[in-house]
Design a protein around this motif. Sequence first.
Motif, mmCIF file in Angstrom:
data_model
loop_
_atom_site.group_PDB
_atom_site.id
_atom_site.type_symbol
_atom_site.label_atom_id
_atom_site.label_comp_id
_atom_site.label_asym_id
_atom_site.label_seq_id
_atom_site.Cartn_x
_atom_site.Cartn_y
_atom_site.Cartn_z
ATOM 1 N N TYR A 53 0.803 -1.177 -0.063
ATOM 2 C CA TYR A 53 0.002 0.102 -0.016
ATOM 3 C C TYR A 53 0.928 1.233 0.014
ATOM 4 C CZ TYR A 53 -3.520 3.305 1.402
ATOM 5 O OH TYR A 53 -4.294 4.551 1.455
ATOM 6 N N ASP A 54 1.630 1.298 0.889
ATOM 7 C CA ASP A 54 2.594 2.659 1.092
ATOM 8 C C ASP A 54 3.447 2.903 -0.158
ATOM 9 O OD1 ASP A 54 1.556 3.324 3.553
ATOM 10 O OD2 ASP A 54 3.315 3.077 4.661
ATOM 11 N N ARG A 57 0.968 4.062 -3.144
ATOM 12 C CA ARG A 57 0.419 5.231 -2.912
ATOM 13 C C ARG A 57 1.676 6.175 -3.319
ATOM 14 N NH1 ARG A 57 -4.073 7.778 1.277
ATOM 15 N NH2 ARG A 57 -2.218 8.773 2.110
ATOM 16 N N ARG A 58 2.561 6.116 -2.708
ATOM 17 C CA ARG A 58 3.914 6.922 -2.740
ATOM 18 C C ARG A 58 4.258 6.833 -4.322
ATOM 19 N NH1 ARG A 58 8.113 4.811 0.220
ATOM 20 N NH2 ARG A 58 6.591 4.352 1.872
ATOM 21 N N VAL A 61 2.286 9.043 -6.784
ATOM 22 C CA VAL A 61 2.560 10.802 -6.778
ATOM 23 C C VAL A 61 3.765 11.104 -6.939
ATOM 24 C CG1 VAL A 61 0.566 11.253 -5.137
ATOM 25 C CG2 VAL A 61 2.629 10.729 -4.174
ATOM 26 N N TYR A 343 -4.589 6.826 -7.679
ATOM 27 C CA TYR A 343 -4.104 7.751 -6.920
ATOM 28 C C TYR A 343 -3.345 8.734 -7.458
ATOM 29 C CZ TYR A 343 -2.866 9.833 -2.190
ATOM 30 O OH TYR A 343 -2.633 10.615 -1.023
ATOM 31 N N GLY A 344 -2.904 9.813 -7.059
ATOM 32 C CA GLY A 344 -2.067 10.638 -7.777
ATOM 33 C C GLY A 344 -2.980 11.471 -9.034
ATOM 34 N N PRO A 345 -2.245 12.259 -9.480
ATOM 35 C CA PRO A 345 -2.988 13.316 -10.639
ATOM 36 C C PRO A 345 -3.740 12.582 -11.526
ATOM 37 C CG PRO A 345 -0.605 13.099 -11.090
ATOM 38 C CD PRO A 345 -0.658 12.445 -9.760
ATOM 39 N N GLN A 347 -5.994 10.201 -10.579
ATOM 40 C CA GLN A 347 -6.936 9.343 -10.069
ATOM 41 C C GLN A 347 -8.218 9.725 -10.754
ATOM 42 O OE1 GLN A 347 -8.879 10.638 -6.200
ATOM 43 N NE2 GLN A 347 -8.231 8.926 -5.404
#
Lengths: 399, 89
Positions: A53-54, A57-58, A61, A343-345, A347
Amino acid sequence: MTIEATAPPVPDFPMRRGCPFDPPPQYGPMREDGPAFRVRLPDTTIAWVVPRYDDVRRLLVDPRISSDRTRPGYPFLTEDSRYLSKVRVFVGMDPPEHGPHRRMFIPGFTARRIKALRPAIEENVTQRLAELAAGPRPADLVTALALPVPTLAIAQLLGVPDEDYTRFAALTGGLMTENPPRELFDELLAFVRALVSAKCAEPGDDMLGRIAAEQVATGAMSVHELVVMALLLLFAGYETTANMIALGTLTLLQHPEQLAELRADPSLMPAAVDEMLRYLSIAELATCRTAVADIDLGEGVVIRAGEGVIPLGASANRDPAAFERPDEFDIHRTERHHLAFGYGPHQCIGANLARLELEIVFTSLIRDFPGLRLAVPFGELRFKRDANLFGVHELPVTW
Amino acid sequence: MRVSVDTGRCVGAAQCSRVEPELFDQDDDEGVVLLLTPHPPASLQAGARTAADICPVRAITIEEPTAGFESASSGPGHHPTSDSHVHCQ
Ligand code: HEM
Ligand code: SF4
């Protein structure tokens, strides 16, 4: 012994689901073993997948990854996606170019605009359910409900005139059959071209009309780009939502106690829809990227510039480090941080439209069909196991 | 608590206004985030933290006035973001 001989074999990707409700079984051990793994894509190129997960998500972005399909190393999963990459639309752009292009479309997706679509979506659902109730049993919920709901929502979004709606629905529905004929795609393309030309000639107050007036008329965007964008919205928002309607219904039928709770208290539905999105994570393969600089993920793993990277949203959404009892379907979860829309731009721009459609459909369906059940044994259901967007071909139900 | 938003970064995913509509709204013309107040009352602070955590481009920054928070802009206790500021007064 050479290093090559001791290196573990590179597994094929996409990996496939065993249980239709769970991500591929390899994901769990990968999350424990390391931050990224090499996999072999269908065209035999090697790319990285990222299971935690981490990290997912990292990475999503991180400015060191790119969505640009024209960069060497971009991990294509199908020939179709390679074909679509030839046109420049914001889905395949990176910041800072991505933002201004995406912003042309955002006003069509604001909470107020989406809310304004509610009555039309509700009326459509009511009609489809009335037809279902009046028709023969068993019935296929995919053709009766799952496909018609996003068809109408997208027609509304694109501003398809009422008199053209039947044809639009026939074309999009036809493309959802297995192995649709090529001509059908050409017909849909011609349909969307005509629609966009009409918007350019006479821009109304809908999303395409406004973009035609503000961007195409001023030369900021070409007619062709707007046609491609309209098609992309259609493809991005149609089968995704339809698959979620069918699989979400199946999930509820598999959890009768939670279904009963939702029927008794429809205010639980928005959270339940987000839990379905997390639990099913049908679109994780939408987030393919290329590294544009070396990325050190720790534990000795460095992704090199030019290598393909696929952050695994479905794995992230089952990561015990991010969700308690991640493999349980639980509509009472309060965490909101799942990555089913990416996630991120990039999404999902249609996330709140999809949520609205799903909330309306499930609320009405379980209210009006209290006896709803599968009409075939679970083992006979045909899942879209080889597709990059997970789903079920038919959902025979009775009541 | 002090909340700020970076409208230049916002990609209009409207995750924030969905989580806490009394704190975040959207500009009707542009669709980007509109912060209704930089100093949310206590009742909106949990929503503000959740919104900052799930904003896909980390356009929402939260400054907490008191020390003792591990990750000021995170939701339910994880994922400190690099651009969150924790400071003492
Ligand atoms: C339940 C239904 C849906 C799911 C699971 C879903 C999932 C996703 C995911 C995972 C992404 C990220 C792709 C990436 O990072 O490259 C995405 C992007 C996108 N989605 Fe959706 N989507 C859904 C519904 C919709 C709807 C209804 C629309 C519009 C009508 C839509 C339009 C888009 C567009 C245009 C993008 C690209 C955004 C960008 O690149 O900035 N989606 N979606
Ligand atoms: S969640 Fe972030 S990107 Fe989405 S509208 Fe709010 S500030 Fe903008």
